[in-house]
Design a protein around this motif. Structure first.
Motif, PDB file in Angstrom:
ATOM      1  N   ILE A  13       0.719  -0.995  -0.001  1.00 18.13           N
ATOM      2  CA  ILE A  13      -0.133  -0.046   0.007  1.00 18.13           C
ATOM      3  C   ILE A  13       0.943   1.226  -0.006  1.00 18.13           C
ATOM      4  O   ILE A  13       0.706   2.180  -0.738  1.00 18.13           O
ATOM      5  CB  ILE A  13      -0.826  -0.148   1.174  1.00 18.13           C
ATOM      6  CG1 ILE A  13      -1.748  -1.275   1.370  1.00 18.13           C
ATOM      7  CG2 ILE A  13      -1.877   1.296   1.318  1.00 18.13           C
ATOM      8  CD1 ILE A  13      -2.900  -1.318   0.107  1.00 18.13           C
ATOM      9  N   GLN A  14       1.764   1.217   0.938  1.00 16.28           N
ATOM     10  CA  GLN A  14       2.651   2.297   0.956  1.00 16.28           C
ATOM     11  C   GLN A  14       3.828   2.266   0.077  1.00 16.28           C
ATOM     12  O   GLN A  14       4.776   3.311   0.021  1.00 16.28           O
ATOM     13  CB  GLN A  14       3.274   2.469   2.328  1.00 16.28           C
ATOM     14  CG  GLN A  14       2.293   2.723   3.297  1.00 16.28           C
ATOM     15  CD  GLN A  14       1.417   4.098   3.024  1.00 16.28           C
ATOM     16  OE1 GLN A  14       2.020   5.135   2.485  1.00 16.28           O
ATOM     17  NE2 GLN A  14       0.254   4.057   3.175  1.00 16.28           N
ATOM     18  N   TRP A  15       4.033   1.259  -0.576  1.00 14.74           N
ATOM     19  CA  TRP A  15       5.164   0.946  -1.608  1.00 14.74           C
ATOM     20  C   TRP A  15       6.411   1.208  -1.051  1.00 14.74           C
ATOM     21  O   TRP A  15       7.273   1.931  -1.674  1.00 14.74           O
ATOM     22  CB  TRP A  15       4.709   1.956  -2.880  1.00 14.74           C
ATOM     23  CG  TRP A  15       5.226   1.116  -4.187  1.00 14.74           C
ATOM     24  CD1 TRP A  15       6.431   1.702  -4.834  1.00 14.74           C
ATOM     25  CD2 TRP A  15       4.901   0.248  -4.764  1.00 14.74           C
ATOM     26  NE1 TRP A  15       6.893   1.045  -5.998  1.00 14.74           N
ATOM     27  CE2 TRP A  15       5.646   0.052  -6.122  1.00 14.74           C
ATOM     28  CE3 TRP A  15       3.778  -0.629  -4.874  1.00 14.74           C
ATOM     29  CZ2 TRP A  15       5.438  -0.937  -7.069  1.00 14.74           C
ATOM     30  CZ3 TRP A  15       3.569  -1.636  -5.840  1.00 14.74           C
ATOM     31  CH2 TRP A  15       4.446  -1.972  -6.851  1.00 14.74           C
ATOM     32  N   ARG A  16       6.486   0.485  -0.062  1.00 11.24           N
ATOM     33  CA  ARG A  16       8.197   0.305   0.552  1.00 11.24           C
ATOM     34  C   ARG A  16       8.381  -0.726   1.228  1.00 11.24           C
ATOM     35  O   ARG A  16       7.370  -1.811   1.483  1.00 11.24           O
ATOM     36  CB  ARG A  16       8.047   1.562   1.509  1.00 11.24           C
ATOM     37  CG  ARG A  16       7.063   1.453   2.657  1.00 11.24           C
ATOM     38  CD  ARG A  16       7.383   2.551   3.562  1.00 11.24           C
ATOM     39  NE  ARG A  16       6.298   2.262   4.722  1.00 11.24           N
ATOM     40  CZ  ARG A  16       5.932   3.370   5.806  1.00 11.24           C
ATOM     41  NH1 ARG A  16       6.135   4.418   5.411  1.00 11.24           N
ATOM     42  NH2 ARG A  16       4.823   2.920   6.610  1.00 11.24           N
ATOM     43  N   PHE A  23      14.927   1.220  11.290  1.00 16.20           N
ATOM     44  CA  PHE A  23      14.408   2.724  11.281  1.00 16.20           C
ATOM     45  C   PHE A  23      14.303   3.318  10.000  1.00 16.20           C
ATOM     46  O   PHE A  23      14.346   4.478   9.982  1.00 16.20           O
ATOM     47  CB  PHE A  23      14.986   3.426  12.387  1.00 16.20           C
ATOM     48  CG  PHE A  23      15.490   2.594  13.725  1.00 16.20           C
ATOM     49  CD1 PHE A  23      14.271   2.589  14.497  1.00 16.20           C
ATOM     50  CD2 PHE A  23      16.746   2.244  13.928  1.00 16.20           C
ATOM     51  CE1 PHE A  23      14.541   2.116  15.773  1.00 16.20           C
ATOM     52  CE2 PHE A  23      16.841   1.709  15.082  1.00 16.20           C
ATOM     53  CZ  PHE A  23      15.744   1.504  16.012  1.00 16.20           C
ATOM     54  N   LYS A  24      14.542   2.688   8.951  1.00 12.84           N
ATOM     55  CA  LYS A  24      14.420   3.490   7.569  1.00 12.84           C
ATOM     56  C   LYS A  24      13.754   2.699   6.664  1.00 12.84           C
ATOM     57  O   LYS A  24      14.254   1.526   5.955  1.00 12.84           O
ATOM     58  CB  LYS A  24      15.893   3.684   7.089  1.00 12.84           C
ATOM     59  CG  LYS A  24      15.843   4.569   5.732  1.00 12.84           C
ATOM     60  CD  LYS A  24      17.207   5.239   5.685  1.00 12.84           C
ATOM     61  CE  LYS A  24      17.167   5.877   4.301  1.00 12.84           C
ATOM     62  NZ  LYS A  24      16.165   7.117   4.009  1.00 12.84           N
ATOM     63  N   PRO A  25      12.574   3.059   6.195  1.00  5.72           N
ATOM     64  CA  PRO A  25      11.846   2.266   5.058  1.00  5.72           C
ATOM     65  C   PRO A  25      12.521   2.747   3.746  1.00  5.72           C
ATOM     66  O   PRO A  25      12.951   3.557   3.648  1.00  5.72           O
ATOM     67  CB  PRO A  25      10.350   2.587   5.233  1.00  5.72           C
ATOM     68  CG  PRO A  25      10.393   3.850   5.866  1.00  5.72           C
ATOM     69  CD  PRO A  25      11.548   4.067   6.780  1.00  5.72           C
ATOM     70  N   ILE A  26      12.511   1.706   2.744  1.00  8.46           N
ATOM     71  CA  ILE A  26      12.977   1.649   1.533  1.00  8.46           C
ATOM     72  C   ILE A  26      11.959   1.992   0.298  1.00  8.46           C
ATOM     73  O   ILE A  26      11.117   1.064   0.490  1.00  8.46           O
ATOM     74  CB  ILE A  26      14.244   0.594   1.198  1.00  8.46           C
ATOM     75  CG1 ILE A  26      15.089   0.479   2.168  1.00  8.46           C
ATOM     76  CG2 ILE A  26      14.513   0.711  -0.238  1.00  8.46           C
ATOM     77  CD1 ILE A  26      15.934  -0.621   1.977  1.00  8.46           C
ATOM     78  N   ASP A  27      12.061   2.760  -0.490  1.00  4.26           N
ATOM     79  CA  ASP A  27      10.982   2.877  -1.669  1.00  4.26           C
ATOM     80  C   ASP A  27      11.220   1.529  -2.403  1.00  4.26           C
ATOM     81  O   ASP A  27      12.410   1.160  -2.597  1.00  4.26           O
ATOM     82  CB  ASP A  27      11.350   4.181  -2.271  1.00  4.26           C
ATOM     83  CG  ASP A  27      10.127   4.419  -3.392  1.00  4.26           C
ATOM     84  OD1 ASP A  27      10.129   3.607  -4.239  1.00  4.26           O
ATOM     85  OD2 ASP A  27       9.594   5.446  -3.364  1.00  4.26           O
ATOM     86  N   PHE A  28      10.129   1.054  -2.660  1.00  3.71           N
ATOM     87  CA  PHE A  28       9.751  -0.134  -3.271  1.00  3.71           C
ATOM     88  C   PHE A  28      10.452  -0.028  -4.682  1.00  3.71           C
ATOM     89  O   PHE A  28      11.044  -1.051  -5.541  1.00  3.71           O
ATOM     90  CB  PHE A  28       8.350  -0.601  -3.530  1.00  3.71           C
ATOM     91  CG  PHE A  28       8.306  -2.278  -3.503  1.00  3.71           C
ATOM     92  CD1 PHE A  28       8.673  -2.913  -2.534  1.00  3.71           C
ATOM     93  CD2 PHE A  28       7.626  -2.793  -4.766  1.00  3.71           C
ATOM     94  CE1 PHE A  28       8.237  -4.221  -2.516  1.00  3.71           C
ATOM     95  CE2 PHE A  28       7.506  -4.067  -4.686  1.00  3.71           C
ATOM     96  CZ  PHE A  28       7.503  -4.821  -3.741  1.00  3.71           C
ATOM     97  N   ASN A  29      10.514   1.213  -5.347  1.00  3.28           N
ATOM     98  CA  ASN A  29      11.117   1.434  -6.459  1.00  3.28           C
ATOM     99  C   ASN A  29      12.571   1.062  -6.681  1.00  3.28           C
ATOM    100  O   ASN A  29      13.126   0.635  -7.842  1.00  3.28           O
ATOM    101  CB  ASN A  29      10.696   2.820  -7.372  1.00  3.28           C
ATOM    102  CG  ASN A  29       9.165   2.971  -7.482  1.00  3.28           C
ATOM    103  OD1 ASN A  29       8.360   2.015  -7.661  1.00  3.28           O
ATOM    104  ND2 ASN A  29       8.819   4.131  -7.582  1.00  3.28           N
ATOM    105  N   LEU A  30      13.322   1.465  -5.589  1.00  2.96           N
ATOM    106  CA  LEU A  30      14.767   1.202  -5.633  1.00  2.96           C
ATOM    107  C   LEU A  30      15.000  -0.276  -5.433  1.00  2.96           C
ATOM    108  O   LEU A  30      15.930  -0.766  -6.059  1.00  2.96           O
ATOM    109  CB  LEU A  30      15.232   1.874  -4.444  1.00  2.96           C
ATOM    110  CG  LEU A  30      15.202   3.442  -4.247  1.00  2.96           C
ATOM    111  CD1 LEU A  30      15.702   3.777  -2.858  1.00  2.96           C
ATOM    112  CD2 LEU A  30      16.072   3.798  -5.432  1.00  2.96           C
TER     113      LEU A  30
END
Length: 119
Positions: A13-16, A23-30
């Protein structure tokens, strides 16, 4: 044979991706490139000495392309997945991404390519 859920790490949903780097979510596009993400389940034809996963050897049981509303695919990518429905639904407002509006009446038109008489 078993299924293992990695949903605790992948937030569609948040694409991560979360809980991998503390402590750091990563963007799914990466991680996987731009949407849509394709999930497939298939077997390979064993009647050959070929070892590669060629399209001609695959027997699909499940194929899914998904994306998140906050990070939708481009209209060009949607055209490849659903050519008739994208032009019919978004022909008035073609832009680099899908318009941000509710599905409402557009939901039925989205599947016009797959139903008899476009209904």
């Amino acid at each position: 044979f078993a299924f293992w859920g990695i949903s605790q790490f992948l937030d569609g949903i948040q694409w991560r991706i979360q809980k991998v780097v503390p402590f750091k979510p990563i963007d799914f596009n990466l991680f996987c490139g731009t949407p849509p993400v394709h999930i497939m389940l298939y077997t390979l034809d064993q009647n050959t000495t070929e070892k590669r996963h060629l399209q001609s050897r695959k027997r699909y049981y499940f194929r899914l392309a998904f994306w998140s509303s906050p990070k939708p695919p481009t209209v060009e990518k949607l055209r490849k997945l659903l050519p008739a429905s994208v032009d019919a639904t978004y022909g008035r407002a073609l832009s680099k991404t899908m318009p941000s509006r509710g599905w409402g009446g557009d939901f039925a038109r989205m599947f016009a390519c797959c139903t008899p008489n476009g209904r």
